[in-house]
Scaffold this motif. Structure first.
Motif, PDB file in Angstrom:
ATOM      1  N   LEU A  97       0.877  -1.173   0.000  1.00  0.00           N
ATOM      2  CA  LEU A  97       0.000   0.000   0.000  1.00  0.00           C
ATOM      3  C   LEU A  97       0.915   1.224   0.000  1.00  0.00           C
ATOM      4  N   LYS A  98       0.790   2.078  -1.025  1.00  0.00           N
ATOM      5  CA  LYS A  98       1.713   3.209  -1.147  1.00  0.00           C
ATOM      6  C   LYS A  98       1.105   4.530  -0.700  1.00  0.00           C
ATOM      7  N   LEU A  99      -0.203   4.641  -0.849  1.00  0.00           N
ATOM      8  CA  LEU A  99      -0.810   5.961  -0.677  1.00  0.00           C
ATOM      9  C   LEU A  99      -2.316   5.813  -0.474  1.00  0.00           C
ATOM     10  N   ALA A 100      -2.892   6.728   0.278  1.00  0.00           N
ATOM     11  CA  ALA A 100      -4.355   6.736   0.432  1.00  0.00           C
ATOM     12  C   ALA A 100      -4.827   8.173   0.338  1.00  0.00           C
ATOM     13  N   CYS A 101      -6.027   8.374  -0.169  1.00  0.00           N
ATOM     14  CA  CYS A 101      -6.568   9.738  -0.182  1.00  0.00           C
ATOM     15  C   CYS A 101      -8.086   9.683  -0.066  1.00  0.00           C
ATOM     16  N   THR A 102      -8.661  10.821   0.258  1.00  0.00           N
ATOM     17  CA  THR A 102     -10.118  10.910   0.311  1.00  0.00           C
ATOM     18  C   THR A 102     -10.552  12.038  -0.611  1.00  0.00           C
ATOM     19  N   HIS A 103     -11.767  11.880  -1.132  1.00  0.00           N
ATOM     20  CA  HIS A 103     -12.290  12.936  -1.993  1.00  0.00           C
ATOM     21  C   HIS A 103     -13.806  12.840  -1.966  1.00  0.00           C
ATOM     22  N   SER A 104     -14.490  13.989  -1.949  1.00  0.00           N
ATOM     23  CA  SER A 104     -15.953  13.865  -2.030  1.00  0.00           C
ATOM     24  C   SER A 104     -16.489  14.602  -3.242  1.00  0.00           C
ATOM     25  N   TYR A 105     -17.424  13.918  -3.884  1.00  0.00           N
ATOM     26  CA  TYR A 105     -18.142  14.486  -5.020  1.00  0.00           C
ATOM     27  C   TYR A 105     -19.562  14.695  -4.527  1.00  0.00           C
ATOM     28  N   GLY A 106     -19.882  15.875  -4.025  1.00  0.00           N
ATOM     29  CA  GLY A 106     -21.243  16.108  -3.528  1.00  0.00           C
ATOM     30  C   GLY A 106     -21.555  15.189  -2.369  1.00  0.00           C
ATOM     31  N   ASP A 107     -22.572  14.346  -2.529  1.00  0.00           N
ATOM     32  CA  ASP A 107     -22.974  13.524  -1.376  1.00  0.00           C
ATOM     33  C   ASP A 107     -22.340  12.135  -1.379  1.00  0.00           C
ATOM     34  N   VAL A 108     -21.347  11.929  -2.246  1.00  0.00           N
ATOM     35  CA  VAL A 108     -20.619  10.653  -2.234  1.00  0.00           C
ATOM     36  C   VAL A 108     -19.151  10.953  -2.003  1.00  0.00           C
ATOM     37  N   GLY A 109     -18.548  10.150  -1.129  1.00  0.00           N
ATOM     38  CA  GLY A 109     -17.118  10.315  -0.874  1.00  0.00           C
ATOM     39  C   GLY A 109     -16.400   9.025  -1.228  1.00  0.00           C
TER      40      GLY A 109
END
Ligand code: DGT
Length: 139
Positions: free
Chosen positions: A74-86
């Motif tokens: 596992l090299k990297l993790a990120c979060t992102h939200s598009y409106g009501d979905v993340g």
């Protein structure tokens, strides 16, 4: 008094593979009739119930590319939200696999030099962590 409604985001876990060959990485163009159609992404997809992230990525790489992959670190993790979905994306290194990747799901696949990622339309989730992606790729 009624409590104000708090907008709840539905978080979806996603896995993506960083496949490297001769200093190039594999990217696929997202198909029509999917969200983010036409954008270039790392192969992968959503984790299904009961799967570990590594099992999910091995399944996605088999479904999308037709390969049997060994899932690396596992090299990297990120979060992102598009409106009501993340989305929570886990990026894994994939250095070994059996078979030749074929576009079974993407419009097309390409092996590109990582620097080219800057020039392509890519998902916002990836764009905002491009520097970290380069570090993870050792660029
Ligand atoms: P399905 O069967 O249409 O529900 O979709 P899956 O399981 O093949 O997953 P997909 O690719 O539609 O969902 C992955 C989500 O993560 C989608 O919202 C796009 C987003 N995403 C952002 N960056 C990347 C990336 O580099 N690779 C992949 N595979 N997805 C990414």
């Amino acid at each position: 008094m009624r409590k104000p409604r708090v907008k709840k985001i539905h978080w979806i876990p996603v896995v993506a593979g960083l496949l490297k060959k001769d200093k190039k990485i594999l990217v696929g163009q997202r198909p029509e009739n999917h969200s983010l159609a036409g954008l270039w992404e790392f192969p992968g997809g959503k984790i299904e119930i009961g799967e570990s992230p590594e099992q999910a990525l091995a399944r996605e790489l088999n479904e999308e590319l037709g390969i049997e992959a060994d899932i690396g670190q596992l090299k990297l993790a990120c979060t992102h939200s598009y409106g009501d979905v993340g989305i929570v994306i886990l990026f894994y290194e994939v250095n070994y696999w059996k078979g030749e990747p074929k576009a079974k799901h993407h419009l097309m696949l390409e092996w590109i030099y990582p620097q080219e990622l800057k020039l392509r339309p890519i998902p916002e989730a990836n764009k905002k962590i491009l520097g970290d992606i380069y570090k993870a790729l050792g660029v």
